[in-house]
Design an enzyme around this catalytic site. Structure first.
Site, PDB file in Angstrom:
ATOM      1  N   LYS A  25       0.808  -1.175  -0.173  1.00 38.59           N
ATOM      2  CA  LYS A  25      -0.074  -0.220   0.032  1.00 38.59           C
ATOM      3  C   LYS A  25       0.895   1.098  -0.049  1.00 38.59           C
ATOM      4  O   LYS A  25       0.579   2.151  -0.779  1.00 38.59           O
ATOM      5  CB  LYS A  25      -1.125   0.193   1.401  1.00 38.59           C
ATOM      6  CG  LYS A  25      -1.852  -1.195   1.482  1.00 38.59           C
ATOM      7  CD  LYS A  25      -2.797  -0.949   2.582  1.00 38.59           C
ATOM      8  CE  LYS A  25      -2.207  -1.036   3.851  1.00 38.59           C
ATOM      9  NZ  LYS A  25      -1.468  -2.170   4.210  1.00 38.59           N
TER      10      LYS A  25
ATOM     11  N   CYS B 293     -11.456   2.539  17.494  1.00 34.52           N
ATOM     12  CA  CYS B 293     -10.034   1.588  17.036  1.00 34.52           C
ATOM     13  C   CYS B 293      -9.336   1.527  18.361  1.00 34.52           C
ATOM     14  O   CYS B 293      -9.012   0.374  18.698  1.00 34.52           O
ATOM     15  CB  CYS B 293      -9.681   2.588  16.079  1.00 34.52           C
ATOM     16  SG  CYS B 293      -7.981   2.518  15.881  1.00 34.52           S
ATOM     17  N   MET B 294      -9.141   2.567  19.126  1.00 39.45           N
ATOM     18  CA  MET B 294      -8.035   2.344  20.368  1.00 39.45           C
ATOM     19  C   MET B 294      -8.712   3.140  21.603  1.00 39.45           C
ATOM     20  O   MET B 294      -7.936   2.844  22.636  1.00 39.45           O
ATOM     21  CB  MET B 294      -6.906   3.279  19.750  1.00 39.45           C
ATOM     22  CG  MET B 294      -6.005   2.984  18.522  1.00 39.45           C
ATOM     23  SD  MET B 294      -5.523   1.101  18.672  1.00 39.45           S
ATOM     24  CE  MET B 294      -4.343   1.348  20.138  1.00 39.45           C
TER      25      MET B 294
ATOM     26  N   MET C 272      -7.120  -4.953  17.374  1.00 39.59           N
ATOM     27  CA  MET C 272      -8.434  -4.973  17.410  1.00 39.59           C
ATOM     28  C   MET C 272      -8.964  -6.151  17.950  1.00 39.59           C
ATOM     29  O   MET C 272     -10.204  -5.884  18.788  1.00 39.59           O
ATOM     30  CB  MET C 272      -9.041  -4.428  16.006  1.00 39.59           C
ATOM     31  CG  MET C 272      -8.514  -3.009  15.402  1.00 39.59           C
ATOM     32  SD  MET C 272      -8.860  -1.700  16.616  1.00 39.59           S
ATOM     33  CE  MET C 272      -7.276  -0.856  16.294  1.00 39.59           C
TER      34      MET C 272
ATOM     35  N   GLY D 269      -4.023   1.333  15.196  1.00 40.02           N
ATOM     36  CA  GLY D 269      -4.644   0.975  13.722  1.00 40.02           C
ATOM     37  C   GLY D 269      -4.321   2.088  12.824  1.00 40.02           C
ATOM     38  O   GLY D 269      -3.949   1.888  11.727  1.00 40.02           O
ATOM     39  N   GLN D 270      -4.660   3.409  13.180  1.00 41.34           N
ATOM     40  CA  GLN D 270      -4.587   4.399  12.014  1.00 41.34           C
ATOM     41  C   GLN D 270      -3.057   5.115  12.370  1.00 41.34           C
ATOM     42  O   GLN D 270      -2.519   5.194  13.209  1.00 41.34           O
ATOM     43  CB  GLN D 270      -5.575   5.435  12.377  1.00 41.34           C
ATOM     44  CG  GLN D 270      -7.208   4.926  11.873  1.00 41.34           C
ATOM     45  CD  GLN D 270      -7.986   5.742  12.241  1.00 41.34           C
ATOM     46  OE1 GLN D 270      -8.347   6.757  11.409  1.00 41.34           O
ATOM     47  NE2 GLN D 270      -8.762   5.829  13.436  1.00 41.34           N
TER      48      GLN D 270
END
Lengths: 761, 236, 61
Positions: A91, A180-181, A347, A384-385
């Site tokens: 990616k 997410c977190m 997650m 995650g992000q």
């Protein structure tokens, strides 16, 4: 005659001399021009100028080098001097295509008579400001909201947080890190007193045992998996334990795979703790010095902890967890007795109704075995992000929070922030704002009239999304995004075109407390603007121009930097200048000559530790970390006759989140293919479903049809779907139960039924 | 030819050196003789007697000129170019330039995880390890790579190279694909197929996913914590 | 037959080539590749020019 011969000879000598010099001169000239030709002819490579930057996608936060030629990005490479040591994933490699993809929003759009028509910035922002002002005047400050993202720059989240909480006066500031977190944030705060992990990626180079839980590193943090593999190659006795209901590529490469039943793994952690206590595998000295036990309400003793664990022996929990008691004992032993144990988790642990408890217990295991605050020994939540940590958690851009670990419900914290932000005392509301799910529920019943949504796609990513899509339609939704046509944009009343990635400047803070700078390398297309510019504009129009005085990235950063000095999240020493010179810095970093902190709470490394102390958990007033007694509660979604299977969702390597960016890149879209429903082969046989059949999946929340894939990697009784494909909007089916403390939804456990519709062609 | 070479590399090297030395000495000798030709030698009727052959002097010196000014220069240059195109295959040849020493030391470091070191540790490349991945430099390589090789030489001997050195141009992925493409492990990865076109043109580097090949530029910069270790001369 | 320029040039080139062949190192390689080789070429060209001049004078070419 003699003189003639003599002069003839002399002429000849002169000729020879000239000839010889000519020849030599020509040879030298040949050499130099040959060299010159080589310099010109050798092709220069893929780019003319290289700039350090950060990947746009996941929480690994790879340092990259972006190559430009004639103002266009021509190549993206990993930065060999960054923490990722040159490694990125496919990616990241395809970031060359990202800014040039079709479908960019270039002009604002306003929904008129059901259709989105193009408008000028002034028209759009006037309308937005008018709607917000009206809502605030008529229904109060809490009738407006901000829903942000772990992919906005820190400067943007900080500004939004300040505008809404200290300007407009509502704490309705939340974002997708809630999905997410949030459990990790709450877990850390409860255990250590402060959010954010104590270890670093560097610990991977020293660990002897990796305890991976709910984490598919291979697909979701590929360069981190590569680093783990590097450790194994150098140190072949390294043990990798993987706890996951699916035999993911990560699990397949682990030494021990505990293929647990979804929703039951707090039993596993408690059982491991029971073994550690019963077999005396704990570190008593460390516990005495650094650990306090609590049942959530009050302090209890270590003996109470052990008594509590008596219900969680491996034999008692094995059946429900779906693994053998022997494996639980083995894993507990390895965890406790390895020279250094590291737990990366993602997650599978956070997106749970018991997410906070799981986080508590995982850190707790590290604390009672003193597998912490040493090289290779640490819990490490994988973010995650790209900027959930730096942008949202650290800036406190969440409904219950204020910058630097403060809480809106804490009066002292509010006063501190009011003073730092130079607003009158009482300006910040003491009422916690609406967290993500509650925010969108409030749109349902009209409590929230207008909301600004930036850089995220809740109409695809919220659980039980059908309900919230209807809610969003009722609200005056203002959406800022780079690409057109996301699911959320279909519901927007106003669309604002946003700058993407290196079309704007700002800081991203990833998993290991590392802040890195993304420099502006390109001009945004059309009339697109950075989210910071949009927020500054809105602030001015709402009458808060005096409050939002910092209007450009570096100025905002400097303000936030100085504010951080008044907390334990002190990064005052991380200036843009320093960030331009190096691949990021890890905070705490209080001064400009501080090298940053690799291991927090460790004396000699973390400058906030009292001098002389080796380890100090300074987050809590008693300087101890808390190990909690956390009882297991069965997930609200469980297998029943009507809904016999458990659905769990996740990601795949080639696609990022809701696919609004990566889904447009052919190389990535072809590699992942469309999203499909993964079903275990035994279950497929029972349901008479074959590979490629069209099936319907239904829960109490919604139903969806899609193509089935028979996949033995999925645990029997479990269904897996990735959420990157809007054409298989799996979140229609996912239940929206959440953790009572973190308010993070449980994406990982939904009871579903599956039935075949049509056979594959 | 290459199999022969790999069988007796050191012996061949020595033969080359001896042959080359002889050719050059012979050339020097003949040219010295040519330097001191006197007009009187060229007169009609003068003969030279060599090995039972009587040659007119003029013809004799013409033969010498052919040998010393055409045949031997070509032969000597060809032999010397063996070093340029084949001799450079040896790791020790690359290591002669000090800026390459970090690559050489890292290659042989059992604790390194760079691609170069890993290939070496796996013993899949028994010798000429540099050349296996930098095959462009050799006789069969591309013109661009050869030009770049000469450019490196010019920069290094004149001291106009940067330190740390930086790769200019595009590294040809076929140096990797030659061995790895089509293997089971390679074929299993979906992205290898979807980005195949980018890999073919080398506009996307294999190193993106697979990590650095050599110590990073930062490590090779004088003053970095790794610099001393990477620059260490081997014992003996 | 005055080939002193050519012979002198060739001697210089042979010396450099000989040194390089016996002690291959970057400096000799550079001297050989960038200087001795072009010098050889110049010597050969000059020599061939002489040959062709003589052959033309004799009417053979």
């Amino acid at each position: 005659m003699a003189r003639e011969v003599q002069s003839a000879n002399l002429n000849q000598t002169r000729r020879e001399f000239l000839g010889a010099s000519g020849a030599l001169g020509l040879a030298v000239a040949g050499a130099l021009s040959g060299w010159g030709a080589l310099e010109v002819l050798v092709p220069p490579g893929t780019a003319d100028a290289w700039h350090r930057s950060v990947c746009r996608y996941c929480g690994t936060g790879c340092t990259i080098r972006v190559g430009l030629r004639q103002g266009k990005i021509t190549d993206v490479r990993g930065d060999e001097d960054g923490h990722n040591q040159g490694v990125i994933c496919v990616k990241g490699s395809m970031l060359v295509a990202l800014p040039y993809l079709p479908g960019r929003l270039t002009k604002p759009r306003i929904r008129t008579n059901g259709h989105l028509r193009e408008a000028t910035w002034d028209e759009a922002m006037t309308l937005v400001a008018e709607q917000f002002r009206q809502a605030i005047q008529t229904h109060g400050a809490d009738s407006v909201a901000f829903y942000g993202s772990g992919q906005l720059f820190s400067e943007e989240s900080y500004t939004a947080n300040k505008l809404f909480k200290a300007g407009i006066g509502t704490n309705n500031v939340d974002g997708n890190p809630r999905l997410c977190m949030s459990s990790a944030a709450s877990g850390y705060t409860q255990t250590f007193g402060k959010d954010e992990p104590c270890g670093s990626y560097a610990d991977m180079d020293h660990a002897d045992c990796f305890f991976l839980m709910g984490s598919n590193l291979f697909e979701c943090h590929p360069p981190i998996f590569e680093r783990l593999q590097r450790r194994r190659r150098l140190h072949p006795t390294t043990q990798v334990i993987c706890v996951d209901p699916r035999r993911t590529p990560t699990a397949a490469r682990s030494d021990i795979h505990l293929q647990v039943v979804p929703g039951t793994d707090l039993l596993l952690l408690n059982a491991m703790a029971q073994v550690i206590c019963a077999d005396k595998l704990y570190d008593q000295d460390f516990i005495t010095e650094h650990v306090r036990f609590s049942d959530g309400d009050q302090t209890v003793t270590f003996e109470d902890f052990q008594t509590f664990l008596a219900d969680y022996t491996p034999e008692k929990v094995a059946t429900e967890v779906g693994v053998s008691a022997a494996d639980i004992r083995k894993v507990a032993y390895l965890f406790a007795r390895s020279p250094a144990t590291m737990s990366p988790w993602t997650m599978g642990v956070n997106q749970r109704t018991q997410g906070v408890f799981l986080n508590n217990m995982l850190s707790g295991l590290h604390l009672i075995t003193s597998q912490i605050c040493r090289p290779g020994a640490t819990p490490l939540s994988m973010t995650g992000q790209a900027n959930a940590c730096g942008g949202v958690r650290d800036t406190g851009a969440l409904a219950h929070a204020l910058p630097g670990g403060r809480l809106v419900t804490n009066e002292k914290d509010r006063r501190e922030m009011e003073e730092l932000w130079q607003v009158p005392p009482g300006r910040i509301s003491s009422q916690p704002g609406l967290d993500a799910l509650n925010l969108f529920r409030a749109m349902e019943d009209g409590r929230v009239q207008a909301a600004l949504v930036m850089c995220t796609n809740p109409a695809q990513t919220l659980p039980a999304v059908g309900r919230y899509r209807k809610a969003m339609e009722k609200c005056f939704l203002v959406v800022s995004d780079a690409f057109e046509d996301s699911e959320t944009e279909r519901l927007a009343k106003v669309l604002l075109p946003a700058a993407l990635w290196v079309e704007k400047e700002g800081v991203y803070g990833q998993t290991e407390r590392r802040y890195q700078l993304i420099q502006k390398l390109l001009t945004p297309p059309g009339e697109a603007r950075s989210d910071l510019q949009i927020l500054v504009d809105l602030a001015g129009r709402l009458g808060h121009g005096d409050l939002i005085k910092a209007r450009t990235p570096e100025v905002v950063w400097d303000e936030w930097r100085q504010v951080s000095a008044h907390s334990k999240y002190n990064f005052a020493g991380i200036t843009y200048t320093r960030l331009r010179q190096r691949p990021g810095l890890q905070w705490p970093c209080p001064t400009e000559d501080s090298p940053g902190t690799v291991r927090r709470y460790v004396g000699g490394d973390d400058p906030l530790v009292t001098p002389g102390k080796k380890v100090e958990f300074y987050g809590h007033p008693d300087h101890k970390a808390v190990v909690f007694l956390r009882p297991y509660v069965r997930a609200p979604e469980y297998s029943t006759a009507a809904f016999p299977y458990i659905l769990t969702t996740g990601r795949v390597l080639e696609q990022w989140h809701s696919g609004t960016m990566t889904g447009r890149i052919p190389e990535l879209a072809q590699a992942s293919g469309p999203a499909r429903l993964h079903l275990n082969d035994q279950d497929a046989y029972r349901e008479q479903i074959r590979h490629g059949d069209r099936v319907e999946v239904q829960s109490r929340f919604g139903k969806i049809t899609g193509q089935a894939v028979v996949d033995p990697a999925v645990r029997q009784g479990v269904l897996f779907v990735a959420f990157y494909d809007a054409k298989l909007l799996i979140n229609e089916v996912v239940a929206d139960h959440c953790d009572p403390v973190s308010r993070q939804p449980e994406y990982k456990v939904t009871a579903v039924a599956i039935r075949k519709l049509t056979s594959a062609a | 030819m290459n199999t022969l070479l790999s069988l007796v590399p050191e012996a061949f090297e020595t033969i080359v050196r001896i042959l080359g030395a002889l050719l050059c000495l012979g050339g020097i000798g003949i040219c010295l003789r040519l330097l001191f030709i006197r007009e009187t030698d060229m007169a009609e009727g003068r003969f030279v007697r060599r090995a039972h052959v009587n040659l007119p002097t003029v013809e004799y010196y013409k033969l010498m000129a052919f040998a010393g000014l055409l045949a031997l220069p070509v032969a000597a240059a060809l032999v010397a170019n063996y070093h340029v195109f084949e001799g450079v295959h040896e790791v020790s040849a690359c290591g002669q330039c000090h800026v390459m020493r970090p690559m050489m030391n890292d290659l042989r470091d059992p604790n390194s995880q760079t691609l170069a070191a890993r290939h070496f540790q796996n013993k899949l490349i028994p010798e000429q390890q540099c050349y296996n991945c930098h095959a462009d430099y050799g006789f069969r390589g591309s013109l661009e790579a050869k030009m770049d090789g000469y450019r490196h030489l010019a920069r290094y001997v004149t001291g106009t190279n940067t330190e740390p050195i930086r790769f200019r141009g595009i590294f040809d992925n076929h140096n990797c694909l030659r061995c790895h493409q089509g293997t089971a492990k390679f074929v299993r990865v979906a992205s290898h197929h979807t980005v195949a076109a980018h890999l073919e043109t080398s506009e996307m580097s294999c190193l993106n996913c697979h990590g650095k090949a050599h110590p990073s530029r930062g490590q090779r910069t004088p003053g970095s914590p790794d610099y001393e270790r990477l620059m260490a001369k081997e014992a003996g | 037959m005055n080939l002193r320029v050519e012979a002198g040039g060739a001697i210089l080139a042979f010396i450099i080539t000989g040194l390089f062949v016996v002690w291959p190192n970057p400096y000799f390689m550079a001297l050989f590749s960038f200087f001795a080789q072009p010098l050889f070429v110049i010597v050969i060209v000059l020599y061939l020019h002489r040959v062709f001049r003589e052959l033309r004078a004799k009417g053979i070419v």
